[in-house]
Design a protein around this motif. Sequence first.
Motif, short mmCIF file in Angstrom:
data_model
loop_
_atom_site.label_atom_id
_atom_site.label_comp_id
_atom_site.label_asym_id
_atom_site.label_seq_id
_atom_site.Cartn_x
_atom_site.Cartn_y
_atom_site.Cartn_z
N ALA A 58 -39.29 -17.38 0.02
CA ALA A 58 -39.55 -17.89 1.36
C ALA A 58 -38.35 -17.67 2.26
O ALA A 58 -38.49 -17.30 3.44
CB ALA A 58 -39.90 -19.38 1.29
N SER A 59 -37.16 -17.87 1.72
CA SER A 59 -35.94 -17.64 2.50
C SER A 59 -35.77 -16.15 2.79
O SER A 59 -35.34 -15.76 3.87
CB SER A 59 -34.73 -18.18 1.73
N LEU A 60 -36.11 -15.32 1.81
CA LEU A 60 -36.05 -13.87 1.99
C LEU A 60 -36.89 -13.43 3.19
O LEU A 60 -36.48 -12.58 3.98
CB LEU A 60 -36.54 -13.17 0.73
N ALA A 61 -38.07 -14.04 3.33
CA ALA A 61 -38.97 -13.68 4.43
C ALA A 61 -38.29 -13.87 5.78
O ALA A 61 -38.34 -13.00 6.66
CB ALA A 61 -40.25 -14.51 4.35
N GLY A 62 -37.63 -15.02 5.95
CA GLY A 62 -36.97 -15.30 7.23
C GLY A 62 -35.72 -14.48 7.46
O GLY A 62 -35.49 -13.97 8.56
N TYR A 63 -34.91 -14.33 6.43
CA TYR A 63 -33.65 -13.60 6.60
C TYR A 63 -33.88 -12.11 6.84
O TYR A 63 -33.05 -11.44 7.45
CB TYR A 63 -32.74 -13.83 5.40
N GLY A 64 -35.02 -11.59 6.35
CA GLY A 64 -35.33 -10.19 6.65
C GLY A 64 -35.59 -9.97 8.13
O GLY A 64 -35.18 -8.96 8.71
N VAL A 65 -36.29 -10.93 8.77
CA VAL A 65 -36.50 -10.86 10.22
C VAL A 65 -35.16 -11.01 10.94
O VAL A 65 -34.86 -10.30 11.91
CB VAL A 65 -37.49 -11.95 10.68
N PHE A 66 -34.34 -11.94 10.46
CA PHE A 66 -33.01 -12.15 11.05
C PHE A 66 -32.19 -10.87 11.00
O PHE A 66 -31.46 -10.54 11.94
CB PHE A 66 -32.31 -13.27 10.28
N ALA A 67 -32.32 -10.11 9.91
CA ALA A 67 -31.56 -8.87 9.75
C ALA A 67 -31.96 -7.82 10.79
O ALA A 67 -31.16 -6.92 11.09
CB ALA A 67 -31.77 -8.30 8.35
N SER A 204 -39.36 -14.26 16.98
CA SER A 204 -38.87 -14.50 15.63
C SER A 204 -39.71 -15.53 14.89
O SER A 204 -39.88 -15.43 13.66
CB SER A 204 -37.41 -14.95 15.68
N TYR A 205 -40.23 -16.52 15.60
CA TYR A 205 -41.05 -17.56 14.97
C TYR A 205 -42.32 -16.95 14.37
O TYR A 205 -42.65 -17.19 13.20
CB TYR A 205 -41.40 -18.63 15.99
N HIS A 206 -43.01 -16.16 15.14
CA HIS A 206 -44.27 -15.58 14.69
C HIS A 206 -44.04 -14.51 13.63
O HIS A 206 -44.81 -14.41 12.66
CB HIS A 206 -45.03 -15.02 15.89
N LEU A 207 -42.99 -13.72 13.78
CA LEU A 207 -42.67 -12.72 12.75
C LEU A 207 -42.26 -13.41 11.45
O LEU A 207 -42.63 -12.96 10.36
CB LEU A 207 -41.54 -11.82 13.25
N GLY A 208 -41.51 -14.50 11.56
CA GLY A 208 -41.11 -15.23 10.37
C GLY A 208 -42.30 -15.84 9.64
O GLY A 208 -42.37 -15.82 8.41
N GLN A 209 -43.27 -16.37 10.40
CA GLN A 209 -44.47 -16.94 9.78
C GLN A 209 -45.29 -15.85 9.09
O GLN A 209 -45.85 -16.06 8.01
CB GLN A 209 -45.31 -17.66 10.83
N LEU A 210 -45.36 -14.68 9.70
CA LEU A 210 -46.07 -13.56 9.07
C LEU A 210 -45.38 -13.14 7.77
O LEU A 210 -46.04 -12.87 6.76
CB LEU A 210 -46.13 -12.37 10.03
N VAL A 215 -45.18 -13.28 1.46
CA VAL A 215 -44.58 -13.65 0.17
C VAL A 215 -45.28 -14.85 -0.47
O VAL A 215 -44.89 -15.29 -1.56
CB VAL A 215 -43.07 -13.95 0.31
N GLY A 216 -46.30 -15.39 0.20
CA GLY A 216 -47.04 -16.50 -0.37
C GLY A 216 -46.47 -17.86 -0.09
O GLY A 216 -46.87 -18.84 -0.73
N ALA A 217 -45.55 -17.98 0.87
CA ALA A 217 -44.97 -19.28 1.22
C ALA A 217 -45.88 -20.01 2.21
O ALA A 217 -46.75 -19.41 2.84
CB ALA A 217 -43.58 -19.09 1.82
N ASP A 218 -45.66 -21.31 2.34
CA ASP A 218 -46.43 -22.10 3.29
C ASP A 218 -46.14 -21.62 4.71
O ASP A 218 -45.01 -21.28 5.06
CB ASP A 218 -46.06 -23.58 3.18
N THR A 219 -47.19 -21.61 5.54
CA THR A 219 -47.04 -21.19 6.94
C THR A 219 -47.62 -22.25 7.86
O THR A 219 -48.40 -23.11 7.44
CB THR A 219 -47.75 -19.85 7.20
#
Length: 250
Positions: A58-67, A204-210, A215-219
Amino acid sequence: MTAAALPTGIWRREAVAELKRSWRLPQFLLPTVLTPAAFYALFTLAISRTPSPAVAAASLAGYGVFAAIGPALFGFGAGVAMEREQGLIELKRVSPLPADAFVAAKLVAALAATAAAIAIIYLAAILAGVRLSAGQWLLLIALHLASTLPFGLIGLGLGMRMSGKGAVAVANALFLGSAVLGGLWVPSTMLPGWMQAVGQFAPSYHLGQLARAIVGADTIGSPAVHLVVALAMTLAASGWAWTGWRRSPA
């Protein structure tokens, strides 16, 4: 060289030149490529010590957008603003270089930096025990790379309207603000209500939720809605970038 081959050659040469220029600037390369991976390793792996694979994913999903945000905002925003002040944009405008080739070259350089950043993050995630299917990895890579586009367009609009120092300041604010309000560092559900409300206006919010959905995390909300909103924001950002390019005198 035929007339049909000329534009392709111009596009290729401009992209290669932009890649060489950006990768020869360590002050640009190191922060944009290494900072997201360092933050992921510190806040997800080191502080949590032994995070579960689900938490790490789940953290990977967000940090990839951050990158993707850093190379896009600084490569387009600050970089374009400084080139304007140096007269390089005016020179390119009077040359045979098409405007779309200039933008495409900037995008290629931003994508290259983003690819390097997410590769390091993915490696750290795999070492932390994250296991995704081949389809999930492909979708995640595509989304993280595509996240460069809306922020690149936002940066281009800034760069064509602001001075170099001003663009750097605003890019920094958007860089950090998008990460926090978008729930890329801390899940949006853990943020105060007003921050969650403001964050919904950030790509970033919408990309992070996608990315979390992949990855199967809660959205929060429907992935389909987040996709539509992200596309609409990208379209709006393209209008912001286009009007900035057309109105700027240099």
